[in-house]
Design a protein around this motif. Structure first.
Motif, PDB file in Angstrom:
ATOM      1  N   SER A 287       0.841  -1.183   0.000  1.00  0.00           N
ATOM      2  CA  SER A 287       0.000   0.000   0.000  1.00  0.00           C
ATOM      3  C   SER A 287       0.881   1.239   0.000  1.00  0.00           C
ATOM      4  O   SER A 287       2.097   1.157   0.177  1.00  0.00           O
ATOM      5  CB  SER A 287      -0.927   0.003   1.227  1.00  0.00           C
TER       6      SER A 287
ATOM      7  N   LEU B 247       0.773   5.373   1.509  1.00  0.00           N
ATOM      8  CA  LEU B 247       0.108   6.353   2.353  1.00  0.00           C
ATOM      9  C   LEU B 247       0.811   7.694   2.213  1.00  0.00           C
ATOM     10  O   LEU B 247       2.037   7.752   2.092  1.00  0.00           O
ATOM     11  CB  LEU B 247       0.176   5.955   3.831  1.00  0.00           C
TER      12      LEU B 247
ATOM     13  N   VAL C 125       1.482  10.886   4.463  1.00  0.00           N
ATOM     14  CA  VAL C 125       1.473  11.119   5.907  1.00  0.00           C
ATOM     15  C   VAL C 125       2.112  12.462   6.236  1.00  0.00           C
ATOM     16  O   VAL C 125       2.684  13.125   5.370  1.00  0.00           O
ATOM     17  CB  VAL C 125       2.216   9.987   6.650  1.00  0.00           C
TER      18      VAL C 125
ATOM     19  N   ALA D 230       1.666   5.678  10.772  1.00  0.00           N
ATOM     20  CA  ALA D 230       0.596   6.603  10.426  1.00  0.00           C
ATOM     21  C   ALA D 230      -0.623   6.356  11.296  1.00  0.00           C
ATOM     22  O   ALA D 230      -1.153   5.253  11.323  1.00  0.00           O
ATOM     23  CB  ALA D 230       0.225   6.451   8.959  1.00  0.00           C
TER      24      ALA D 230
ATOM     25  N   LYS E 111      -3.188   8.908  11.247  1.00  0.00           N
ATOM     26  CA  LYS E 111      -4.236   9.531  10.430  1.00  0.00           C
ATOM     27  C   LYS E 111      -3.652   9.898   9.068  1.00  0.00           C
ATOM     28  O   LYS E 111      -3.334  11.057   8.811  1.00  0.00           O
ATOM     29  CB  LYS E 111      -4.773  10.786  11.114  1.00  0.00           C
ATOM     30  N   PRO E 112      -3.482   8.908   8.169  1.00  0.00           N
ATOM     31  CA  PRO E 112      -2.906   9.235   6.856  1.00  0.00           C
ATOM     32  C   PRO E 112      -3.812  10.200   6.088  1.00  0.00           C
ATOM     33  O   PRO E 112      -5.041  10.148   6.203  1.00  0.00           O
ATOM     34  CB  PRO E 112      -2.806   7.891   6.148  1.00  0.00           C
TER      35      PRO E 112
ATOM     36  N   TYR F  46      -4.675   7.051   1.470  1.00  0.00           N
ATOM     37  CA  TYR F  46      -4.351   5.621   1.577  1.00  0.00           C
ATOM     38  C   TYR F  46      -4.850   4.923   0.320  1.00  0.00           C
ATOM     39  O   TYR F  46      -5.960   5.171  -0.153  1.00  0.00           O
ATOM     40  CB  TYR F  46      -5.030   5.001   2.805  1.00  0.00           C
ATOM     41  N   SER F  47      -4.019   4.022  -0.225  1.00  0.00           N
ATOM     42  CA  SER F  47      -4.443   3.204  -1.349  1.00  0.00           C
ATOM     43  C   SER F  47      -3.695   1.881  -1.302  1.00  0.00           C
ATOM     44  O   SER F  47      -2.525   1.825  -0.938  1.00  0.00           O
ATOM     45  CB  SER F  47      -4.161   3.904  -2.678  1.00  0.00           C
ATOM     46  N   ASN F  48      -4.395   0.811  -1.703  1.00  0.00           N
ATOM     47  CA  ASN F  48      -3.760  -0.509  -1.778  1.00  0.00           C
ATOM     48  C   ASN F  48      -4.224  -1.272  -3.015  1.00  0.00           C
ATOM     49  O   ASN F  48      -4.316  -2.478  -3.008  1.00  0.00           O
ATOM     50  CB  ASN F  48      -4.051  -1.318  -0.510  1.00  0.00           C
TER      51      ASN F  48
ATOM     52  N   THR G 129      -1.551   2.786  -8.029  1.00  0.00           N
ATOM     53  CA  THR G 129      -2.081   4.016  -7.446  1.00  0.00           C
ATOM     54  C   THR G 129      -1.498   5.231  -8.158  1.00  0.00           C
ATOM     55  O   THR G 129      -0.286   5.347  -8.304  1.00  0.00           O
ATOM     56  CB  THR G 129      -1.718   4.091  -5.948  1.00  0.00           C
TER      57      THR G 129
ATOM     58  N   SER H 137       5.052   3.130   3.016  1.00  0.00           N
ATOM     59  CA  SER H 137       4.293   1.899   2.814  1.00  0.00           C
ATOM     60  C   SER H 137       3.428   1.694   4.051  1.00  0.00           C
ATOM     61  O   SER H 137       3.840   1.998   5.165  1.00  0.00           O
ATOM     62  CB  SER H 137       5.239   0.712   2.648  1.00  0.00           C
ATOM     63  N   GLY H 138       2.254   1.148   3.863  1.00  0.00           N
ATOM     64  CA  GLY H 138       1.373   0.867   4.984  1.00  0.00           C
ATOM     65  C   GLY H 138       1.573  -0.519   5.574  1.00  0.00           C
ATOM     66  O   GLY H 138       0.932  -0.876   6.554  1.00  0.00           O
TER      67      GLY H 138
END
Length: 188
Positions: free
Chosen positions: A72, A74, A76, A86, A88-89, A92-94, A98, A112-113
């Motif tokens: 993912s 993020l 941040v 994070a 409260k990013p 966010y995308s996975n 993206t 990266s998340g």
């Protein structure tokens, strides 16, 4: 229509065309051919994404594409970037492909998340250049004794590792331009 009116209209048309709003944007693929991956070794590739970003010039309305598998991305805050966590990013995308639009000048912080990936170097800072303005007069002299070099102008926008560059005309300007062209050349 008189010859003088045609000349005036043609002059207005050419002036309008030269000063119409035209925005150019570039899409960059993060990390080049390797994509958004965990660097092989933190000792040899620890800052691989920041090195990649430093070799490019980003401006407002450019986009960056993250390609990855089972990961993912993020956006941040600076503090979250520093600690690789994070709460409260901002984004966010996975979805493994993206596209993120750089919609303002300044710094963007990406991580990266996936737990542990950021700590291994899967993080990046992108600096988006200020928009270039038309110089009416010379810039004011600096009274600061700072020795840091000036930032390169937005016109130094590099396109290395860019997937594509697109030009967007504001539609209303294009329509007005087309109507004026038809009226000038249709009556000649």
């Amino acid at each position: 229509m008189s010859q003088l009116n045609k000349i005036v209209l043609l002059t207005v048309l050419v002036s309008f065309y030269m000063f119409s709003s035209c925005v150019s944007s570039t899409e960059f693929e993060v990390g080049g051919d390797d994509g958004w991956i965990v660097p092989q070794s933190n000792k040899t590739h620890g800052d691989v994404f920041n090195q990649w970003a430093s070799h490019n010039r980003f401006k407002v309305d450019d986009t960056i594409r993250f390609k990855y598998n089972k990961d993912s991305v993020l956006v941040v805050s600076e503090d979250e970037y520093k600690i690789c966590k994070a709460t409260k990013p901002q984004f966010y995308s996975n979805n493994e492909d993206t596209v993120f639009k750089l919609d303002r000048p300044g710094l963007f912080y990406f991580i990266s998340g996936i737990s542990g990936h950021c700590e291994k170097g899967q993080k990046m800072i992108i600096k988006v250049m200020e928009t270039e303005s038309m110089p009416d007069s010379p810039p004011p002299s600096s009274t600061s004794s700072s020795s840091s070099p000036p930032s390169p102008p937005a016109s130094a926008h590099k396109k290395s590792n860019a997937l594509k560059t697109t030009v967007h005309f504001i539609s209303s300007c294009f329509v007005v331009f087309a109507i004026m062209a038809i009226s000038v050349f249709g009556l000649v």
